[in-house]
Design an enzyme around this catalytic site. Structure first.
Site, mmCIF file in Angstrom:
data_model
loop_
_atom_site.group_PDB
_atom_site.id
_atom_site.type_symbol
_atom_site.label_atom_id
_atom_site.label_comp_id
_atom_site.label_asym_id
_atom_site.label_seq_id
_atom_site.Cartn_x
_atom_site.Cartn_y
_atom_site.Cartn_z
ATOM 1 N N ASP A 1 44.440 26.610 83.916
ATOM 2 C CA ASP A 1 44.953 27.983 83.934
ATOM 3 C C ASP A 1 45.377 28.375 85.350
ATOM 4 O O ASP A 1 46.458 28.933 85.564
ATOM 5 C CB ASP A 1 43.865 28.922 83.411
ATOM 6 C CG ASP A 1 44.266 30.378 83.512
ATOM 7 O OD1 ASP A 1 45.143 30.814 82.757
ATOM 8 O OD2 ASP A 1 43.701 31.096 84.365
ATOM 9 N N GLU B 1 46.500 24.009 78.609
ATOM 10 C CA GLU B 1 45.935 24.320 79.927
ATOM 11 C C GLU B 1 44.974 23.210 80.366
ATOM 12 O O GLU B 1 44.960 22.818 81.535
ATOM 13 C CB GLU B 1 45.208 25.662 79.888
ATOM 14 C CG GLU B 1 46.141 26.856 79.822
ATOM 15 C CD GLU B 1 45.398 28.173 79.754
ATOM 16 O OE1 GLU B 1 45.964 29.197 80.200
ATOM 17 O OE2 GLU B 1 44.253 28.206 79.248
#
Length: 235
Positions: free
Chosen positions: A51, A123
């Site tokens: 992320d 992610e």
């Protein structure tokens, strides 16, 4: 079964040296696998890392593409490019759901198409490429898919929460109040219901797999309610 590393290398243009970290990046929490140190091996830790890496690389892409834009406009572009829906869109484009490893219950409930699962696993994959191959390789992968999305964004998008806040300020009303109405579902796949209240317009609620997503949807519904009310007053 085809070799996982071979298949993933086709969509990432990167071949993992460590197969274990690739498998970890694609393992859904529903499996609750544990290693020799009794630690859960699923994509959650790599998702946390990925992320931040995605956000940094997208910021650099935008910084180079739009040299004349101020910070506020760049921030709006980045928010849209790293939101869950955009990440899930890229994950669907590369058919990442086909490779997520999960238990039968999650699979039967549509887990391979679940937008939150797609977002989280992509992610995690970004985080895994960084750990296994370094920054240059993960930058190449992210740029391959996000640079085009950034170029296609003709102007900085205005998210619903910002639009609603600006509307209340313009009309000299108190700022929107968001409230968590309820949270349901398992820890690895929760659903949040958020309500937003505006003076003179009451309250609306919306559900999403994240609090931020539910807030955006609630703000969007409130804007629709406000617009419909204003149109009714004109007729």
């Amino acid at each position: 079964m085809k070799n996982l590393n071979d298949e993933i290398s086709k969509i990432t243009n990167y071949r993992f040296k460590n197969n274990a970290i690739l498998e970890e990046a694609l393992t859904h929490p529903s499996l609750n696998k544990r290693n020799s140190k009794n630690q859960t091996e699923n994509y959650e830790r790599l998702e946390f890392l990925g992320d931040s890496i995605l956000s940094m690389i997208v910021s650099a892409i935008l910084f180079k593409l739009f040299p004349e834009e101020r910070e506020g406009a760049l921030a709006k572009r980045k928010t849209d490019l790293v939101c869950g829906n955009t990440i899930a869109k890229v994950a669907k484009e590369i058919k990442l759901g086909d490779f997520i490893i999960m238990n039968n219950s999650e699979r039967c409930n549509g887990g391979k198409c679940n937008l939150k699962n797609l977002e989280n696993s992509l992610e995690a994959l970004i985080g895994a490429i960084y750990i296994d191959g370094g920054f240059k390789n993960v930058e190449r992968f992210v740029t391959q898919y996000w640079k085009k999305l950034a170029k296609d964004m003709l102007s900085p998008p205005q998210d619903s929460k910002t639009s609603l806040q600006e509307w209340t300020q313009k009309n000299k009303l108190p700022l929107p109040e968001y409230e968590l109405a309820k949270q349901t579902g398992p820890a690895h796949n929760p659903e949040f219901t958020i309500s937003v209240c505006i003076e003179n317009y009451g309250k609306v609620s919306a559900c999403a797999s994240s609090k931020k997503g539910a807030e955006q949807k609630a703000a969007e519904l409130m804007l629709e309610k406000i617009n419909n009310g204003e149109e009714s007053n004109l007729t």
